[in-house]
Design a protein around this motif. Sequence first.
Motif, PDB file in Angstrom:
ATOM      1  N   VAL A   1       0.851  -1.185   0.000  1.00 30.45           N
ATOM      2  CA  VAL A   1       0.000   0.000   0.000  1.00 30.45           C
ATOM      3  C   VAL A   1       0.893   1.244   0.000  1.00 30.45           C
ATOM      4  N   LEU A   2       1.963   1.197   0.818  1.00 30.15           N
ATOM      5  CA  LEU A   2       2.876   2.337   0.866  1.00 30.15           C
ATOM      6  C   LEU A   2       3.514   2.608  -0.487  1.00 30.15           C
ATOM      7  N   ASN A   3       3.806   1.529  -1.208  1.00 30.82           N
ATOM      8  CA  ASN A   3       4.409   1.708  -2.527  1.00 30.82           C
ATOM      9  C   ASN A   3       3.411   2.191  -3.564  1.00 30.82           C
ATOM     10  N   GLY A   4       2.182   2.372  -3.151  1.00 29.23           N
ATOM     11  CA  GLY A   4       1.189   2.906  -4.065  1.00 29.23           C
ATOM     12  C   GLY A   4       0.477   1.852  -4.894  1.00 29.23           C
ATOM     13  N   ARG A   5       0.719   0.573  -4.607  1.00 29.70           N
ATOM     14  CA  ARG A   5       0.044  -0.471  -5.386  1.00 29.70           C
ATOM     15  C   ARG A   5      -1.393  -0.608  -4.912  1.00 29.70           C
TER      16      ARG A   5
ATOM     17  N   ASP B   1      -2.893 -11.614 -15.137  1.00 26.90           N
ATOM     18  CA  ASP B   1      -2.231 -10.786 -14.111  1.00 26.90           C
ATOM     19  C   ASP B   1      -2.449  -9.308 -14.423  1.00 26.90           C
ATOM     20  N   LEU B   2      -2.558  -8.511 -13.353  1.00 26.87           N
ATOM     21  CA  LEU B   2      -2.704  -7.067 -13.540  1.00 26.87           C
ATOM     22  C   LEU B   2      -2.214  -6.385 -12.278  1.00 26.87           C
ATOM     23  N   HIS B   3      -1.374  -5.377 -12.428  1.00 28.56           N
ATOM     24  CA  HIS B   3      -0.872  -4.634 -11.264  1.00 28.56           C
ATOM     25  C   HIS B   3      -1.110  -3.154 -11.511  1.00 28.56           C
ATOM     26  N   LEU B   4      -1.940  -2.563 -10.677  1.00 30.80           N
ATOM     27  CA  LEU B   4      -2.251  -1.152 -10.868  1.00 30.80           C
ATOM     28  C   LEU B   4      -1.720  -0.330  -9.704  1.00 30.80           C
ATOM     29  N   ASP B   5      -0.950   0.705 -10.042  1.00 35.54           N
ATOM     30  CA  ASP B   5      -0.489   1.645  -9.024  1.00 35.54           C
ATOM     31  C   ASP B   5      -1.488   2.788  -8.904  1.00 35.54           C
ATOM     32  N   ALA B   6      -1.619   3.301  -7.691  1.00 34.28           N
ATOM     33  CA  ALA B   6      -2.568   4.393  -7.452  1.00 34.28           C
ATOM     34  C   ALA B   6      -2.239   5.578  -8.357  1.00 34.28           C
ATOM     35  N   GLY B   7      -3.250   6.138  -8.981  1.00 36.95           N
ATOM     36  CA  GLY B   7      -3.078   7.334  -9.799  1.00 36.95           C
ATOM     37  C   GLY B   7      -2.776   7.069 -11.264  1.00 36.95           C
ATOM     38  N   GLY B   8      -2.625   5.802 -11.644  1.00 35.22           N
ATOM     39  CA  GLY B   8      -2.295   5.485 -13.036  1.00 35.22           C
ATOM     40  C   GLY B   8      -3.523   5.431 -13.932  1.00 35.22           C
TER      41      GLY B   8
ATOM     42  N   LYS C   1      -9.858  11.804 -13.609  1.00 36.01           N
ATOM     43  CA  LYS C   1      -8.860  11.052 -12.829  1.00 36.01           C
ATOM     44  C   LYS C   1      -8.168  11.963 -11.810  1.00 36.01           C
ATOM     45  N   GLU C   2      -7.753  13.143 -12.275  1.00 35.05           N
ATOM     46  CA  GLU C   2      -7.066  14.082 -11.372  1.00 35.05           C
ATOM     47  C   GLU C   2      -8.032  14.680 -10.352  1.00 35.05           C
ATOM     48  N   GLU C   3      -9.158  15.158 -10.857  1.00 35.97           N
ATOM     49  CA  GLU C   3     -10.142  15.864 -10.016  1.00 35.97           C
ATOM     50  C   GLU C   3     -10.647  14.984  -8.867  1.00 35.97           C
TER      51      GLU C   3
ATOM     52  N   GLY D   1      -9.122  12.104  -7.841  1.00 34.40           N
ATOM     53  CA  GLY D   1      -8.036  11.319  -7.245  1.00 34.40           C
ATOM     54  C   GLY D   1      -8.146   9.826  -7.522  1.00 34.40           C
ATOM     55  N   LEU D   2      -8.426   9.470  -8.786  1.00 39.66           N
ATOM     56  CA  LEU D   2      -8.721   8.079  -9.135  1.00 39.66           C
ATOM     57  C   LEU D   2      -7.555   7.359  -9.776  1.00 39.66           C
ATOM     58  N   THR D   3      -7.677   6.046  -9.802  1.00 40.98           N
ATOM     59  CA  THR D   3      -6.919   5.203 -10.708  1.00 40.98           C
ATOM     60  C   THR D   3      -7.937   4.739 -11.741  1.00 40.98           C
ATOM     61  N   VAL D   4      -7.576   4.770 -13.025  1.00 37.93           N
ATOM     62  CA  VAL D   4      -8.553   4.419 -14.072  1.00 37.93           C
ATOM     63  C   VAL D   4      -8.039   3.230 -14.876  1.00 37.93           C
ATOM     64  N   LEU D   5      -8.955   2.286 -15.105  1.00 36.07           N
ATOM     65  CA  LEU D   5      -8.666   1.150 -15.994  1.00 36.07           C
ATOM     66  C   LEU D   5      -9.756   1.144 -17.053  1.00 36.07           C
ATOM     67  N   LEU D   6      -9.340   1.253 -18.329  1.00 40.13           N
ATOM     68  CA  LEU D   6     -10.374   1.274 -19.347  1.00 40.13           C
ATOM     69  C   LEU D   6     -10.160   0.219 -20.410  1.00 40.13           C
TER      70      LEU D   6
END
Length: 270
Positions: free
Chosen positions: A12-16, A37-44, A212-214, A216-221
């Motif tokens: 979580v600290l690493n932003g995952r 497999d899928l690895h998403l970092d916060a804010g990506g 996404k910015e407004e 504070g999201l992570t987006v997967l499309l």
Amino acid sequence: MTNNTTNIANSVLNGRLLEVEKLGIRFGGLQAVGEFDLHLDAGGLYGIIGPNGAGKTTVFNMLTGIYRPTEGRIVFKGKEMVGEKIHNFTAAGVARTFQNVRLFKNLTVLENIEIALHNGVEYGLLSAFFRSSAMRKKEEEILDEASALLKRLGLLSYSEKKASSLPYGLQRRLEIARALATSPTLLLLDEPAAGMNPQEVDQLAQDIRWIKEEFGLTVLLIEHHMALVMEICDHITVMNFGRTIADGAPGEIRNNRMVVEAYLGKGGKF
Ligand SMILES: Nc1ncnc2c1ncn2[C@@H]1O[C@H](COP(=O)(O)OP(=O)(O)OP(=O)(O)O)[C@@H](O)[C@H]1O
Ligand SMILES: [Mg+2]
């Protein structure tokens, strides 16, 4: 802390935000998705592409609790989510839109948002019978919250219009607004550009980046609109026949021979 807790805290600290490992699902004899497999970092801002029937929507259905995977792990904010109900995925912060617009077409724009906000509220049985002042107060709060959300998304002037009367691009935006009503941290968009004209697609690209910015999201499309994916995504996963055939930055994907062949056959070009 135990080792396990330390690992989770570190991830979580690493932003995952999301770790999906070896995810799979079978429908009878069909392995619709396997070894995913899928690895998403916060804010990506992430994309999934692939031909029709590749398993993209099925992945979303597993990531939102609609389908229970037959194999693999979904770890969201350090918590194992496989086996959780849909509302627990929502409560944890996962929201989505659907491939075909799914609005309450005969209700107003405002009502569509109010319903999404109501879903998070638990009324006591008695207050439901008596329309208590507490309940009226809650409804006023919901009205304010819905209006504020519509305002942020530039939809306030359409509040009283029927959802079905909106131009298509705005119906898609309303669907995103409805997903945002559940205060997600991860937003999943299933083919948001489908059926849009070129101007609407340009607007959508700006909207997705801004939202996404407004918020504070992570987006997967998921998208078939290649120019859009290549323009806005940081990282792309390519699926075919339920498997990942490539993943990487847009530039790598564009030049990947397997990807080009999956879409266009041998000798094809983007
Ligand atoms: N509930 C189900 N029962 C049986 N088969 C299913 C079910 N859901 C999905 N499938 C199958 O899983 C495979 C993947 O479908 P999916 O809808 O995930 O593809 P997709 O990549 O989203 O395609 P598209 O780009 O056309 O939307 C297909 O063969 C589909 O028929
Ligand atoms: Mg699909």
